[in-house]
Design a protein around this motif. Structure first.
Motif, mmCIF file in Angstrom:
data_model
loop_
_atom_site.group_PDB
_atom_site.id
_atom_site.type_symbol
_atom_site.label_atom_id
_atom_site.label_comp_id
_atom_site.label_asym_id
_atom_site.label_seq_id
_atom_site.Cartn_x
_atom_site.Cartn_y
_atom_site.Cartn_z
ATOM 1 N N ALA A 64 0.760 -1.226 0.073
ATOM 2 C CA ALA A 64 -0.010 0.000 -0.082
ATOM 3 C C ALA A 64 0.872 1.106 -0.197
ATOM 4 N N ARG B 134 -0.870 12.946 1.506
ATOM 5 C CA ARG B 134 0.114 12.138 1.323
ATOM 6 C C ARG B 134 0.257 11.546 0.004
ATOM 7 N N MET C 38 -7.510 1.984 -3.468
ATOM 8 C CA MET C 38 -7.248 2.188 -2.102
ATOM 9 C C MET C 38 -7.352 3.678 -1.882
ATOM 10 N N TYR D 142 -6.432 5.826 2.027
ATOM 11 C CA TYR D 142 -6.384 5.850 3.461
ATOM 12 C C TYR D 142 -6.564 7.112 4.327
ATOM 13 N N GLY E 207 -9.065 2.313 5.384
ATOM 14 C CA GLY E 207 -9.241 2.261 6.889
ATOM 15 C C GLY E 207 -8.315 1.894 7.937
ATOM 16 N N GLY E 208 -8.229 1.931 9.055
ATOM 17 C CA GLY E 208 -7.473 1.799 10.033
ATOM 18 C C GLY E 208 -7.836 1.392 11.561
ATOM 19 N N THR E 209 -7.268 1.369 12.454
ATOM 20 C CA THR E 209 -7.709 0.963 13.593
ATOM 21 C C THR E 209 -8.749 1.934 14.406
ATOM 22 N N GLY E 210 -8.640 3.376 13.986
ATOM 23 C CA GLY E 210 -9.565 4.274 14.286
ATOM 24 C C GLY E 210 -10.793 4.136 13.635
ATOM 25 N N GLN F 138 -7.532 -2.159 6.293
ATOM 26 C CA GLN F 138 -6.033 -2.138 6.390
ATOM 27 C C GLN F 138 -5.543 -1.862 8.088
ATOM 28 N N ALA F 139 -6.268 -2.160 8.951
ATOM 29 C CA ALA F 139 -5.927 -1.782 10.389
ATOM 30 C C ALA F 139 -4.815 -2.724 10.869
ATOM 31 N N GLY F 140 -4.035 -1.987 11.724
ATOM 32 C CA GLY F 140 -2.554 -2.888 12.279
ATOM 33 C C GLY F 140 -2.493 -2.534 13.776
ATOM 34 N N SER F 141 -2.481 -1.423 14.057
ATOM 35 C CA SER F 141 -2.100 -0.952 15.439
ATOM 36 C C SER F 141 -3.205 -1.864 16.346
ATOM 37 N N TYR G 16 -4.133 5.627 20.573
ATOM 38 C CA TYR G 16 -5.348 5.004 20.230
ATOM 39 C C TYR G 16 -6.121 4.409 21.278
ATOM 40 N N ASP H 165 3.896 1.856 15.913
ATOM 41 C CA ASP H 165 4.633 1.297 14.841
ATOM 42 C C ASP H 165 6.106 1.952 15.124
#
Ligand SMILES: Cc1ncc(COP(=O)(O)O)c(C=O)c1O
Length: 340
Positions: free
Chosen positions: A81, A131, A157, A159, A198-201, A213-216, A224, A300
């Motif tokens: 990504a 970004r 995609m 983010y 997408g992410g953790t939030g 795509q969440a990771g945290s 978070y 991270d």
């Protein structure tokens, strides 16, 4: 081995908190609804636990992460990504039979993908985070030019990184909606089965993306934690008090062992004053030799400073009873996806 035997600073993970996070997320986003981002942990052993929880596709941020995942037998469905101008190492992975979809957002990155032997791309769309990502109105043109070069365009995609950390849930949800409206506009023009974001939030709000795509969420951090998400703080930096005078104590973990871009780390029951290279100064004073658990503000970059994760049984229970040194180290996982 016990926590008291570990050299400090080192990363320790509460087993129960980690397992809770993996289960919580896979219940919310089962199987392919989650494409876990490995940049948050850079650890193939941890990725294997995510695979075992049903998530067989992964998101990567670097070529090194793709190569390491492939070498660990986790390369059946990878998304890089990120934009890359020299795709030859990705082309080699594809030749070896791994699936790696690469993000493109310009004519240059489309040509680099084709030149480097990539077969599949996603058009990366700017959904508000300044970004990477093309203008949504340019997505169809880029997709056409990729197809003309023989690339398979698998979708889009986008983010929404500018909203994932908003602490007010309604603002986060509204920001996510605005971003995903832009992404859906591009998705209609581009075609293809994947809409990734997408992410953790935002994992609980983002119902537009086909995969998140969440990771945290797996290890968590204090930034978070402010959002009231159903994930527990699993990773800590274990440190030793090396000096204590007057009102303060000094532990042996500084900004070279902690990602600091989200602010100071935390210590439960203590007031962190500041970090310098190898020192963390906090109050109250504490006897020299005491062990403290430091919660990173940003997971991270913290993980990227360390080479291993120690998985500990009942770490948090032991810490609550101030017997952290007695907790048992069950396993040690290499943080093997570092580097580029
Ligand atoms: C491209 C991309 N997708 C998803 C994420 C989500 O990660 P997190 O779980 O930290 O919100 C990130 C994090 O920076 C990212 O860069």
């Amino acid at each position: 081995m016990r926590v008291g035997d570990l050299q400090t600073p080192s990363l320790v993970v509460d087993r129960a908190a980690f397992e809770h996070n993996i289960e919580e997320m896979s219940a919310a986003l089962p199987g392919p609804r989650l494409r876990p981002h490995v940049k948050a942990h850079k650890c193939t052993e941890l990725a294997r636990r995510q695979y075992e929880a049903g998530h067989h596709g992964f998101t990567c941020a670097t070529i090194r992460e793709c190569e390491g995942m492939a070498a660990a037998g986790l390369g059946a469905d990878l998304l890089l990504a990120n934009e890359v101008l020299d795709c030859r190492r990705i082309g080699s992975l594809v030749d070896e039979g791994h699936r790696v979809i690469v993000a493109v957002d310009s004519d240059e990155t489309v040509h680099a993908a084709a030149r480097g032997g990539v077969h599949e791309v996603l058009v990366d769309v700017d959904v508000g985070l300044p970004r990477c990502g093309c203008d949504p109105d340019d997505a169809a043109r880029l997709a056409d030019s990729a197809r003309r070069l023989g690339l398979s365009v698998e979708g889009v995609m986008g983010y929404e990184g500018h909203v994932v950390g908003l602490t007010v849930a309604e603002e986060r949800a509204a920001g996510c909606r605005r971003s995903m409206e832009l992404l859906m506009r591009a998705a209609e023009l581009v075609g293809g089965p994947i809409i990734s974001g997408g992410g953790t939030g935002t994992y609980a709000f983002n119902t537009w993306a086909t995969e998140i795509q969440a990771g945290s969420y797996a290890l968590m951090d204090t930034a978070y934690a402010k959002l009231g998400l159903p994930f527990h703080q699993a990773v800590h930096v274990l440190a030793t008090v090396i000096s204590s005078h007057g009102r303060h104590a000094v532990a042996d973990c500084g900004l070279k062992s902690l990602g600091m871009d989200h602010g100071n780390p935390s210590i439960t029951g203590a007031d962190v004053w500041f970090c310098s290279d190898e020192h963390l100064t906090f109050a109250p004073a504490m006897s020299v030799g005491s062990r403290v658990l430091v919660q990173p503000a940003h997971v991270d970059p913290t993980l990227a400073y360390h080479d291993r994760l120690h998985i500990v049984d009942r770490l948090l229970d032991a810490a609550a009873g101030q017997a952290v040194g007695d907790a048992e180290v069950l396993d040690t996982w290499l943080i093997d996806l570092r580097g580029w």
